[in-house]
Design an enzyme around this catalytic site. Sequence first.
Site, PDB file in Angstrom:
ATOM      1  N   SER A 124       0.831  -1.207   0.000  1.00  0.00           N
ATOM      2  CA  SER A 124       0.000   0.000   0.000  1.00  0.00           C
ATOM      3  C   SER A 124       0.859   1.248   0.000  1.00  0.00           C
ATOM      4  O   SER A 124       1.968   1.272   0.552  1.00  0.00           O
ATOM      5  CB  SER A 124      -0.896   0.007   1.236  1.00  0.00           C
ATOM      6  OG  SER A 124      -1.552   1.246   1.385  1.00  0.00           O
ATOM      7  N   TYR A 148      -2.368   0.280   9.935  1.00  0.00           N
ATOM      8  CA  TYR A 148      -2.506  -0.358   8.626  1.00  0.00           C
ATOM      9  C   TYR A 148      -1.232  -0.188   7.801  1.00  0.00           C
ATOM     10  O   TYR A 148      -0.686  -1.161   7.276  1.00  0.00           O
ATOM     11  CB  TYR A 148      -3.699   0.229   7.875  1.00  0.00           C
ATOM     12  CG  TYR A 148      -3.757  -0.210   6.431  1.00  0.00           C
ATOM     13  CD1 TYR A 148      -4.084  -1.518   6.102  1.00  0.00           C
ATOM     14  CD2 TYR A 148      -3.469   0.683   5.399  1.00  0.00           C
ATOM     15  CE1 TYR A 148      -4.125  -1.937   4.782  1.00  0.00           C
ATOM     16  CE2 TYR A 148      -3.504   0.285   4.076  1.00  0.00           C
ATOM     17  CZ  TYR A 148      -3.836  -1.034   3.775  1.00  0.00           C
ATOM     18  OH  TYR A 148      -3.849  -1.435   2.464  1.00  0.00           O
ATOM     19  N   LYS A 152       1.515  -3.157   6.601  1.00  0.00           N
ATOM     20  CA  LYS A 152       1.910  -3.446   5.225  1.00  0.00           C
ATOM     21  C   LYS A 152       3.429  -3.393   5.062  1.00  0.00           C
ATOM     22  O   LYS A 152       4.021  -4.204   4.348  1.00  0.00           O
ATOM     23  CB  LYS A 152       1.228  -2.463   4.268  1.00  0.00           C
ATOM     24  CG  LYS A 152      -0.240  -2.744   4.041  1.00  0.00           C
ATOM     25  CD  LYS A 152      -0.444  -4.097   3.386  1.00  0.00           C
ATOM     26  CE  LYS A 152      -1.880  -4.349   2.994  1.00  0.00           C
ATOM     27  NZ  LYS A 152      -2.066  -5.644   2.303  1.00  0.00           N
TER      28      LYS A 152
END
Length: 328
Positions: A124, A148, A152
């Site tokens: 991402s 998040y 990643k």
Amino acid sequence: MTWMVTGGAGYIGAHVVRALLDAVERTGDTTLAPVVLDDLSSGHRGFVPDGVPLVEASVVDTDAVRAALLQHGVTGVVHLAGFKYAGVSVQRPLHTYEQNVTGTAHLLAAMADAGVGSIVFSSSAAVYGTPDVDVVTEATATAPESPYGESKLIGEWLLRDQGRATGLRHTSLRYFNVVGSGHADLFDSSPHNLFPLVLDALASGRTPRINGTDYPTPDGTCVRDYVHVGDLAVSHVAAAQALAAGRELERVYNLGSGDGLSVRQVMTTVAEVTGIAFEPELAPRRPGDPARIVASGEAAARDLDWRMRHTAADMVASAWDAHRRASA
């Protein structure tokens, strides 16, 4: 022999599955035939085409993943399963790490046990945080600002370290705002993404909202990379093919547009394509939203057949068609 798509019943994963099927039909290479592993927590059983095996399991279940890899003769994995909502991850950090970090570690363990030596990882742009450059490249420093984004980046590290330890062939694809539809029966059902939020509002007679109009951008609204999901799927398959052929790939690639679109431009395009005239509701900035995040896709264009095949109008039109079909 097959390629497993984790999260293959989701919006992006389902497009990757269709792209793999297209590659099989186009090239005759049956080793690219897909099998889907998905716990259906956010995916849709109906997104999985007839004839494609669906293993209903989570990537955190090492035994189930290992069994599926062996049963289906898997030779490579496209790993898209995970918890993908940056904002929510701040409220649910442990859940995010469990799904994205522990899940990836368990998947890699199952792959090692089953002798599966190739993986394409869905990473991402969140790994960059708020970059201080106009156009992000793979050399731009990573500074994630949410659990998040951190999860990643840790996923990328896990692949890197497993590659050093075992010879795992791998690459990670970093991308931004994925939009549109490559097939009318596949739609973005996320409650957090801009396109479905805008289209849902219009379909229900509400006015879409712009959060922040005083950013240092040409029209005052945030600028982002918007990439068509069909283009994204093509490059996932290109990466899988390259790894299967033993070609050397970079550790990470950005799948970016190079210029981006502002939120205001998206709203204008939506009005033009749908034929629904509206003036967006203007709201204050949301905390943590950077003014501009746009990436260069030059490396991916060189190695992974990456290019922007769709205009902004194409992206909106395909998303709108899929949305209306899903709502019918």
